[in-house]
Design a protein around this motif. Structure first.
Motif, short mmCIF file in Angstrom:
data_model
loop_
_atom_site.label_atom_id
_atom_site.label_comp_id
_atom_site.label_asym_id
_atom_site.label_seq_id
_atom_site.Cartn_x
_atom_site.Cartn_y
_atom_site.Cartn_z
N LYS A 130 0.75 -1.24 -0.06
CA LYS A 130 0.25 0.17 0.14
C LYS A 130 0.82 1.28 0.00
O LYS A 130 0.36 2.35 -0.86
N ASP A 131 1.90 1.36 0.85
CA ASP A 131 2.55 2.46 1.07
C ASP A 131 4.24 2.18 1.35
O ASP A 131 4.64 1.45 2.22
N TYR A 132 4.80 2.54 0.17
CA TYR A 132 6.12 2.09 0.26
C TYR A 132 7.13 2.75 1.49
O TYR A 132 7.84 2.09 2.13
N ASN A 133 6.65 4.02 1.60
CA ASN A 133 7.72 5.08 2.66
C ASN A 133 7.12 4.16 3.87
O ASN A 133 7.93 4.06 4.99
N ALA A 134 5.90 4.00 4.26
CA ALA A 134 5.25 3.36 5.57
C ALA A 134 6.27 1.88 5.67
O ALA A 134 6.65 1.71 6.64
N GLY A 135 6.16 1.14 4.49
CA GLY A 135 6.63 -0.28 4.83
C GLY A 135 8.14 -0.02 5.24
O GLY A 135 8.77 -0.81 5.86
N LEU A 136 8.94 0.93 4.51
CA LEU A 136 10.44 1.19 4.69
C LEU A 136 10.55 1.57 6.09
O LEU A 136 11.67 1.07 6.86
#
Length: 397
Positions: free
Chosen positions: A112-118
């Motif tokens: 869903k969200d790359y930055n949140a996952g990172l």
């Protein structure tokens, strides 16, 4: 825990761009990242570099995509890391069918969200929530609760243990007395025993028969087999096999000779009759000078519940052979290599059909034989001829 090296395992078919982006972002955060796109130099042998990186890493990131969950190469890397007790973190890029052995591992979601996952992944790699990650079969019970539980119940456990020991002692004492009484008395035939046939009933108060009379009775008794006793020898042999061969075994040799090998065999006793068998075998074919050749043999075989025998067929869960093609540069190519360098041009991994036989040689040696009687085309121009491979295992003390 400070991570020494993080290994990226992914499928180039649909995870290459994402894996490279994530690797670069983690390197910016100071993590020691190994990814084949950047860390295998031109002219290096691809499979050996992969093997070195796997052995030296202490964490593997599995980039889960539609292609990676069905890639034998990727799953070989992941399962090797699990078998070596390395930390494995599934990174979900595409919703897909997670392999069975990875379903219980805590994952990091990037769908869903790359930055949140990172951010989540960095936090986990830094160890802020290390207790959320666990290997298959481990429990996530908090140590504080466990200590409290054992403190409160320690007295009760001691009382129960004492009672169990006391009852067991009484039962054993009674059984021994009964055996002693039966052994010292003459033969008494139960009126309800239908196995005695026409044998005489001897009164313990009567006079003992002559020796010549008792000899015929004893011989008749030896020939009489009571119902349910015919398979006792086979059952006892099976139990002995389970006890003798149950445990962990380590691969020590391969025939024909290989460049290197690894593997394990595990025989778990389920009950007096059944065992669970699990094995993994791998070896590297000797390097040839050809630009297209066999490289790696991988095999998974076993049974979920079977009767252990001295020689038995077990299920070939997956038998796969990897091949490689190399291309030699005829002239310098900027960014690729210099003239004369050897670079990987293509690699493939194909599952094949084969039969697997387990041989119990002795209490220290078990042999697994993998056989195929017909040729198999692995890739255009590369044919695997009929073979018999023998894998010798030694018992792990």
């Amino acid at each position: 825990m400070e991570l020494k090296k993080i290994f990226f395992s992914y499928s180039r078919a649909d995870g290459s761009d994402f894996a490279l982006r994530l690797a670069l972002d983690l390197k910016k955060e100071g993590f020691n990242v190994w990814i084949d796109q950047q860390d295998i130099r031109a002219g290096s042998e691809w499979d050996l570099e992969i093997e070195k990186a796997l052995e030296t890493c202490d964490c593997l990131l599995f980039i889960e995509t539609e292609k990676s969950v069905i890639s034998n190469n990727v799953l070989d890397e992941v399962y090797y890391a699990l078998d070596q007790d390395k930390k494995v973190i599934p990174v979900i890029l595409h919703d897909s069918k997670t392999p069975f052995r990875l379903q219980r591992l805590q994952h990091v979601d990037f769908t869903k969200d790359y930055n949140a996952g990172l951010t989540h992944l960095i936090r986990e790699l830094n160890g802020s929530a290390a207790t959320e990650f666990f290997q298959p079969g481990e429990s996530k019970v908090q140590q504080k609760n466990a200590r409290s539980f054992f403190t409160k119940t320690s007295s009760l456990i001691l009382i129960i243990t004492f009672l169990v020991i006391a009852i067991a002692a009484v039962v054993m004492y009674s059984a021994k007395n009964k055996e002693a009484v039966n052994g010292s008395s003459d033969k008494i035939v139960n009126a309800n025993d239908t196995t005695t046939g026409e044998e005489d009933v001897v009164d313990i108060d009567s006079k003992m028969p002559a020796k010549s009379e008792t000899r015929g009775t004893e011989e008749a008794e030896k020939k009489t087999i009571k119902p349910g006793t015919g398979n006792k020898t086979a059952e006892r042999k099976r139990v002995n096999l389970n006890e003798t061969f149950g445990g962990d075994w380590q691969l020590v040799d391969v025939e024909p000779k290989a460049a290197s090998h690894r593997g394990y065999l595990k025989i778990d006793e389920l009950d007096e009759e059944k065992v669970k068998i699990k094995s993994y075998i791998q070896f590297y074919y000797p390097k040839t000078n050809d630009t297209a050749f066999l490289s790696i043999f991988n095999g998974f075989a076993g049974c979920a519940s079977c009767k252990l025998q001295e020689e038995m067929k077990i299920t070939a869960e997956d038998i796969a052979v990897a091949t490689q093609r190399y291309k030699i540069l005829k002239e310098d190519q900027p960014g690729i290599g210099k003239s004369g360098d050897t670079i990987m041009n293509e690699g493939s991994n194909k599952s094949i059909r084969a039969s697997v036989t387990l041989h119990l040689v002795n209490n220290k040696t078990v042999v697994i034989k993998v056989q195929r009687t017909t040729p198999a085309e692995l890739s255009p121009g590369i044919i695997l001829e009929p073979f018999v491979y023998s894998f010798r295992f030694a018992k792990v003390d």
